[in-house]
Design a protein around this motif. Structure first.
Motif, PDB file in Angstrom:
ATOM      1  N   ALA A 158      -4.962  16.877  -1.030  1.00 42.79           N
ATOM      2  CA  ALA A 158      -5.125  15.559  -0.926  1.00 42.79           C
ATOM      3  C   ALA A 158      -3.723  14.690  -1.268  1.00 42.79           C
ATOM      4  CB  ALA A 158      -6.387  15.142  -1.902  1.00 42.79           C
ATOM      5  N   HIS A 159      -3.125  14.994  -2.227  1.00 45.85           N
ATOM      6  CA  HIS A 159      -1.943  14.104  -2.753  1.00 45.85           C
ATOM      7  C   HIS A 159      -0.987  14.276  -1.801  1.00 45.85           C
ATOM      8  CE1 HIS A 159      -3.938  14.095  -6.680  1.00 45.85           C
ATOM      9  NE2 HIS A 159      -3.079  12.922  -6.863  1.00 45.85           N
ATOM     10  N   TRP A 160      -0.723  15.755  -1.025  1.00 46.32           N
ATOM     11  CA  TRP A 160      -0.048  15.746  -0.099  1.00 46.32           C
ATOM     12  C   TRP A 160      -0.316  14.992   1.129  1.00 46.32           C
ATOM     13  CZ3 TRP A 160       4.840  17.338   0.023  1.00 46.32           C
ATOM     14  CH2 TRP A 160       5.466  18.011  -0.920  1.00 46.32           C
ATOM     15  N   ALA A 161      -1.425  14.584   1.351  1.00 46.62           N
ATOM     16  CA  ALA A 161      -2.127  13.625   2.507  1.00 46.62           C
ATOM     17  C   ALA A 161      -1.993  12.367   2.102  1.00 46.62           C
ATOM     18  CB  ALA A 161      -3.331  13.982   2.782  1.00 46.62           C
ATOM     19  N   ILE A 162      -1.706  11.993   0.913  1.00 42.87           N
ATOM     20  CA  ILE A 162      -1.588  10.756   0.239  1.00 42.87           C
ATOM     21  C   ILE A 162       0.011  10.389   0.498  1.00 42.87           C
ATOM     22  CG2 ILE A 162      -1.008   9.289  -1.667  1.00 42.87           C
ATOM     23  CD1 ILE A 162      -3.981  10.646  -2.728  1.00 42.87           C
ATOM     24  N   GLY A 163       1.007  11.483   0.278  1.00 43.71           N
ATOM     25  CA  GLY A 163       2.233  11.258   0.463  1.00 43.71           C
ATOM     26  C   GLY A 163       2.589  11.098   1.853  1.00 43.71           C
ATOM     27  N   ALA A 164       1.833  11.558   2.626  1.00 47.65           N
ATOM     28  CA  ALA A 164       2.238  11.759   4.189  1.00 47.65           C
ATOM     29  C   ALA A 164       1.715  10.221   4.494  1.00 47.65           C
ATOM     30  CB  ALA A 164       1.241  12.863   5.040  1.00 47.65           C
ATOM     31  N   LEU A 165       0.708   9.652   4.098  1.00 46.26           N
ATOM     32  CA  LEU A 165       0.090   8.246   4.371  1.00 46.26           C
ATOM     33  C   LEU A 165       0.938   7.318   3.926  1.00 46.26           C
ATOM     34  CD1 LEU A 165      -2.156   6.346   5.345  1.00 46.26           C
ATOM     35  CD2 LEU A 165      -3.377   6.726   3.365  1.00 46.26           C
ATOM     36  N   ALA A 166       1.694   7.630   2.657  1.00 52.97           N
ATOM     37  CA  ALA A 166       2.441   6.621   2.104  1.00 52.97           C
ATOM     38  C   ALA A 166       3.597   6.371   3.169  1.00 52.97           C
ATOM     39  CB  ALA A 166       2.864   6.773   0.943  1.00 52.97           C
ATOM     40  N   LEU A 167       4.268   7.695   3.374  1.00 53.38           N
ATOM     41  CA  LEU A 167       5.402   7.698   4.289  1.00 53.38           C
ATOM     42  C   LEU A 167       5.158   6.804   5.927  1.00 53.38           C
ATOM     43  CD1 LEU A 167       8.105   8.701   4.965  1.00 53.38           C
ATOM     44  CD2 LEU A 167       7.395  10.755   5.908  1.00 53.38           C
ATOM     45  N   ILE A 168       3.889   7.127   6.272  1.00 53.17           N
ATOM     46  CA  ILE A 168       3.357   6.483   7.358  1.00 53.17           C
ATOM     47  C   ILE A 168       3.393   5.083   7.202  1.00 53.17           C
ATOM     48  CG2 ILE A 168       1.567   6.301   9.132  1.00 53.17           C
ATOM     49  CD1 ILE A 168       1.004   9.203   8.753  1.00 53.17           C
ATOM     50  N   LEU A 169       3.024   4.606   6.356  1.00 53.02           N
ATOM     51  CA  LEU A 169       2.786   3.166   5.928  1.00 53.02           C
ATOM     52  C   LEU A 169       4.092   2.517   5.921  1.00 53.02           C
ATOM     53  CD1 LEU A 169      -0.204   2.856   3.312  1.00 53.02           C
ATOM     54  CD2 LEU A 169      -0.037   1.852   5.621  1.00 53.02           C
ATOM     55  N   MET A 170       5.281   3.145   5.465  1.00 58.89           N
ATOM     56  CA  MET A 170       6.440   2.513   5.107  1.00 58.89           C
ATOM     57  C   MET A 170       7.213   2.690   6.593  1.00 58.89           C
ATOM     58  SD  MET A 170       6.426   1.585   2.229  1.00 58.89           S
ATOM     59  CE  MET A 170       8.109   0.903   1.907  1.00 58.89           C
ATOM     60  N   VAL A 171       6.908   3.656   7.085  1.00 60.07           N
ATOM     61  CA  VAL A 171       7.515   3.980   8.540  1.00 60.07           C
ATOM     62  C   VAL A 171       7.051   2.873   9.518  1.00 60.07           C
ATOM     63  CG1 VAL A 171       7.787   5.299  10.428  1.00 60.07           C
ATOM     64  CG2 VAL A 171       8.214   6.360   8.324  1.00 60.07           C
ATOM     65  N   SER A 172       5.778   2.490   9.670  1.00 63.25           N
ATOM     66  CA  SER A 172       5.102   1.793  10.502  1.00 63.25           C
ATOM     67  C   SER A 172       5.545   0.286  10.236  1.00 63.25           C
ATOM     68  CB  SER A 172       3.441   1.943   9.868  1.00 63.25           C
ATOM     69  OG  SER A 172       2.932   1.049   8.820  1.00 63.25           O
ATOM     70  N   ILE A 173       6.403  -0.011   9.085  1.00 67.39           N
ATOM     71  CA  ILE A 173       6.979  -1.384   9.153  1.00 67.39           C
ATOM     72  C   ILE A 173       7.788  -1.535  10.356  1.00 67.39           C
ATOM     73  CG2 ILE A 173       8.370  -2.835   7.889  1.00 67.39           C
ATOM     74  CD1 ILE A 173       7.279  -1.475   5.220  1.00 67.39           C
ATOM     75  N   GLY A 174       8.622  -0.705  10.916  1.00 71.18           N
ATOM     76  CA  GLY A 174       9.590  -0.755  12.093  1.00 71.18           C
ATOM     77  C   GLY A 174       8.981  -0.100  13.248  1.00 71.18           C
ATOM     78  N   PHE A 185      -5.871  -0.017   3.789  1.00 70.34           N
ATOM     79  CA  PHE A 185      -4.822  -0.644   4.658  1.00 70.34           C
ATOM     80  C   PHE A 185      -4.714  -0.266   5.951  1.00 70.34           C
ATOM     81  CE2 PHE A 185      -2.827  -2.392   0.523  1.00 70.34           C
ATOM     82  CZ  PHE A 185      -3.501  -3.343   0.367  1.00 70.34           C
ATOM     83  N   ASP A 186      -4.423   0.978   6.078  1.00 73.65           N
ATOM     84  CA  ASP A 186      -4.178   1.690   7.439  1.00 73.65           C
ATOM     85  C   ASP A 186      -5.546   1.575   8.324  1.00 73.65           C
ATOM     86  OD1 ASP A 186      -5.304   3.435   5.914  1.00 73.65           O
ATOM     87  OD2 ASP A 186      -4.897   5.057   7.116  1.00 73.65           O
ATOM     88  N   GLY A 187      -6.796   1.698   7.628  1.00 73.43           N
ATOM     89  CA  GLY A 187      -7.878   1.681   8.571  1.00 73.43           C
ATOM     90  C   GLY A 187      -8.264   0.217   9.122  1.00 73.43           C
ATOM     91  N   VAL A 188      -7.875  -0.699   7.983  1.00 71.12           N
ATOM     92  CA  VAL A 188      -8.314  -2.046   8.506  1.00 71.12           C
ATOM     93  C   VAL A 188      -7.330  -2.549   9.687  1.00 71.12           C
ATOM     94  CG1 VAL A 188      -8.186  -4.562   8.060  1.00 71.12           C
ATOM     95  CG2 VAL A 188      -9.164  -2.793   6.302  1.00 71.12           C
ATOM     96  N   ILE A 189      -6.066  -2.347   9.614  1.00 71.75           N
ATOM     97  CA  ILE A 189      -5.011  -2.559  10.644  1.00 71.75           C
ATOM     98  C   ILE A 189      -5.273  -1.823  11.834  1.00 71.75           C
ATOM     99  CG2 ILE A 189      -2.518  -2.661  11.128  1.00 71.75           C
ATOM    100  CD1 ILE A 189      -3.346  -4.584   9.003  1.00 71.75           C
ATOM    101  N   GLY A 195       0.684  -1.088   0.152  1.00 71.27           N
ATOM    102  CA  GLY A 195       0.086   0.058  -0.196  1.00 71.27           C
ATOM    103  C   GLY A 195       1.026   1.209  -0.035  1.00 71.27           C
ATOM    104  N   GLY A 196       1.967   1.191   0.791  1.00 69.19           N
ATOM    105  CA  GLY A 196       2.749   2.390   0.695  1.00 69.19           C
ATOM    106  C   GLY A 196       3.453   2.992  -0.629  1.00 69.19           C
ATOM    107  N   MET A 197       3.762   1.910  -1.220  1.00 69.09           N
ATOM    108  CA  MET A 197       4.573   2.025  -2.493  1.00 69.09           C
ATOM    109  C   MET A 197       3.507   2.452  -3.623  1.00 69.09           C
ATOM    110  SD  MET A 197       7.554   1.966  -1.611  1.00 69.09           S
ATOM    111  CE  MET A 197       8.189   2.267  -3.484  1.00 69.09           C
ATOM    112  N   PHE A 198       2.235   1.821  -3.642  1.00 67.43           N
ATOM    113  CA  PHE A 198       1.355   2.185  -4.569  1.00 67.43           C
ATOM    114  C   PHE A 198       0.876   3.590  -4.325  1.00 67.43           C
ATOM    115  CE2 PHE A 198      -2.907   2.915  -6.073  1.00 67.43           C
ATOM    116  CZ  PHE A 198      -3.001   2.029  -7.271  1.00 67.43           C
TER     117      PHE A 198
END
Length: 369
Positions: free
Chosen positions: A308-324, A257-261, A134-137
């Motif tokens: 909205a796109h900046w919010a998407i960028g922030a969400l993508a970053l959060i998803l990737m950071v949340s891996i660790g 993804f983030d909502g379900v998790i 999800g983060g990379m998409f």
């Protein structure tokens, strides 16, 4: 108009809350409300992006997405998707996975007395792969927007230099790829590195494929329509609409993804999750999307798409950071709301300045010859 657009969502909300109360009493009712609020706050930027894409689709494909697409979002992502992860990771059949979800350990521990992992544990263990995909998409979606050169910019001090970077061929792929390697190397556990890399690459490939097919047929629509007449135009529009529909479905899945998790921080009951996230949350996101399209909000608030796109960028970053690193869901929701709110305020200020400029021009006296 507002009541007509949001009426169905309100009816679904009342019915869902009633079912939640009958299912689990006051506790289930409160959990359902919390999940609905979580989903709406996390998905407002999703609604904005959906609206920008729906405006490019024919009325037929708009209706398909707002009916069949929403059903896929409700039952596919909020109910079937978590169960499917458990089927795959635990080697259970669908019936066993559903039974596991409905019967968590009595002490809410990570494992049952016999040592077998709980439904929540199995789903949480799959988080690195889910977040990487999800983060990379979403990262590819953000980068392709923000690296493109455009006349109208919101955060000009940042967007214009980034547009210059975007002149480098495949810049989005290069930046996203470097980010994925860094996350896999420094944030993912050693056991998860290969799966994180694979899931992230799949997310990039899916974005490139679906977005590329949509763009290809969108171009054909204009080229063939000029020479081929209405029938060819309608056929090309159908192809373009179909691939935009697929694109929206994958996009919605990535947003989900983030909502379900995050829902599992509130409850692991799949019925409550389906009611709160799926029925109430997804229906309100649908209504917000329709409202944005019908009211022409995107043309009125010109920076809304940027926000909205900046919010998407922030969400993508959060998803990737949340891996660790665990990131609180409240932070995720507030960042998206903050970007959207700032974009709306900026749009209002711009509209006010333009209005004042027009008044000044019209009030100036006409020079006498």
């Amino acid at each position: 108009m507002v009541l007509r657009i949001f009426g169905l969502s309100l009816v679904v909300t009342v019915l869902s809350l009633g079912v939640a109360f009958l299912y689990g009493g006051p506790t289930a009712l409160v959990l359902c409300i919390l999940l609905a609020i979580l989903e709406i706050s996390l998905s407002f930027d999703n609604a904005v992006i959906n609206a920008t894409i729906l405006e490019k689709m024919s009325e037929f494909w708009q209706k398909i997405f707002l009916t069949i697409g929403i059903l896929i979002a409700v039952f596919g992502m909020r109910l079937i998707f978590p169960l499917a992860i458990v089927w795959v990771t635990a080697g259970l059949n669908p019936v066993q996975a559903f039974d596991l979800a409905l019967n968590p350990p009595a002490n809410d521990a990570e494992f049952f007395p016999d040592g077998s992992p709980s439904y929540e544990t199995l789903l949480t263990d799959a988080h690195p792969q889910i977040a990487a995909f999800g983060g990379m998409f979403l990262a590819m979606l953000f980068l392709n927007f923000i690296l493109a050169e455009r006349e109208l910019t919101w955060l000009s001090w940042l967007e214009r230099p980034l547009a210059k970077v975007g002149k480098l061929e495949m810049a989005a792929v290069v930046i996203a790829g470097i980010g994925l390697i860094l996350v896999a190397e420094f944030l993912a556990d050693s056991d998860d590195r290969s799966t994180v890399l694979l899931a992230g690459l799949i997310g990039m490939v899916v974005y490139i494929a679906v977005n590329g097919l949509g763009n290809m047929f969108h171009v054909e629509e204009h080229a063939e329509g000029a020479a081929g007449g209405p029938s060819t135009l309608a056929k090309a529009t159908g192809k373009a609409g179909f691939f935009l529909f697929l694109y929206l479905e994958v996009l919605d899945a990535s947003f989900s993804f983030d909502g379900v998790i995050g829902a599992f921080a509130i409850t692991s009951d799949p019925i409550i999750i389906a009611l709160g996230l799926g029925l109430i949350g997804a229906m309100f996101v649908r209504s917000i999307t329709i409202y944005l399209v019908r009211k022409g909000t995107l043309s009125e608030y010109v920076f809304l798409e940027h926000g909205a796109h900046w919010a998407i960028g922030a969400l993508a970053l959060i998803l990737m950071v949340s891996i660790g690193v665990h990131v609180n869901e409240i932070v995720t929701g507030l960042i998206g709301v903050a970007f959207i709110g700032a974009a709306v305020v900026s749009s209002i200020r711009r509209n006010r300045k333009e209005g004042e400029s027009e008044k000044t021009l019209t009030s100036e006296p006409t020079p006498v010859a």
